[in-house]
Design an enzyme around this catalytic site. Sequence first.
Site, mmCIF file in Angstrom:
data_model
loop_
_atom_site.group_PDB
_atom_site.id
_atom_site.type_symbol
_atom_site.label_atom_id
_atom_site.label_comp_id
_atom_site.label_asym_id
_atom_site.label_seq_id
_atom_site.Cartn_x
_atom_site.Cartn_y
_atom_site.Cartn_z
ATOM 1 N N ILE A 1 0.804 -1.216 0.000
ATOM 2 C CA ILE A 1 0.000 0.000 0.000
ATOM 3 C C ILE A 1 0.841 1.271 0.000
ATOM 4 C CG2 ILE A 1 -1.948 -1.139 1.130
ATOM 5 C CD1 ILE A 1 -1.048 0.241 3.753
ATOM 6 N N LYS A 2 2.129 1.135 -0.291
ATOM 7 C CA LYS A 2 2.979 2.319 -0.284
ATOM 8 C C LYS A 2 2.757 3.158 -1.552
ATOM 9 C CE LYS A 2 5.034 1.649 3.648
ATOM 10 N NZ LYS A 2 4.474 0.382 4.095
#
Length: 377
Positions: free
Chosen positions: A188-189
């Site tokens: 989810i970066k």
Amino acid sequence: MPASSISTATPDAVRRNARPYLHGPETAAMAAAVEAGQYGHGPQADLFEQELAHYLGVPDVVAVSSATVGIHLALQACGVGPGTEVIVPSQTFAATIQPIVALGAAPRFIDHAPGTLCVEPQAVREAITPATRAVLPVLYGGRPVDLSAIATELRSRNIHIVEDAAQAFGSRRTDQPARTTVYSFGPIKQLTALVGGAVVPRSGQEAETLRQMRFLGITSSQTDRIRTTTYSVRGPGLRGVLPDINAAVGRVQLARFNEVAALRTALWKAYAQALHGASGVALVDAGEDAVPFNCVVRVSGRDRVHRIMRDRGIGVGVHYPPNHLQPAFAQWTRPLPVTEQAAREILSLPFHPAMTPDDARWTAGALLDALAGRSAQ
């Protein structure tokens, strides 16, 4: 939008706090890497390192299997080990702390600034002891941390700066002290390789050391090893290479990173505008130089608000419970009143590039209703 105007229907995009954001070509890039038959560090990883260095404007980048491994290797490379201390904020994910402990060192927890959840130079200075070997600032939410005010003192004491920039890829940097920076490319970066990370070393010598350490301390490359009858293990190391399949995904993501950065910035601005001047809620400031990773607010009665919004299907969360109060790190606990107060108030709102500014405004309205004790209309 008035809070009372929100509907009972929760938009699908805000049901999760965060989610991976793929452009589409990642699948084909993964398939090509599989067909090439190189499943460890290979050509795709080499290209990814080069492209990252070009994008960041730095001489070199060392790809690793995760930011946790990157922090471990960077700390070890600068001499962190038994009998040493690492100054680190308590307000971070446990992945920041575990490498310190794994190396036999002691985390020296410090408070953060209330408005940013990031450390400031004076708090670092006050925590220095004769055992301090490194400072590990966390770029919470993507906000850069500037320790230039104490750079001379840190250098004179041979104290190294290793940045946990897991949430900060793409954030703009000003001239700052020499430092080693560790990025995460987790699911989810801002930029994902599905899993993975990278280290920006301070020097060519450190880059060479990190490359040796990320493959078990072996000095020769994989290509060289398969052409000879032996190899040499010259020092400590882990199995920490970034596989080519993940590097292929990262390359696709990097090519379109500016698009993601713009989406995240627009989403942040929508939240900030919707919550501006609202009573009972304070937005944790990510700063103008950040590509925002999350949207965190401070609210009183946080647990009640969290429960109301989760009951509505809104993907709020808490990032993170402070580490100095965790059982695993109990022997290093010390009073941190600012951190402990924030821990009772912080709430992460849904934030990912699949959301629209309208989704952010809707979520802000739901938050204000929850704070006011109102039911959805």
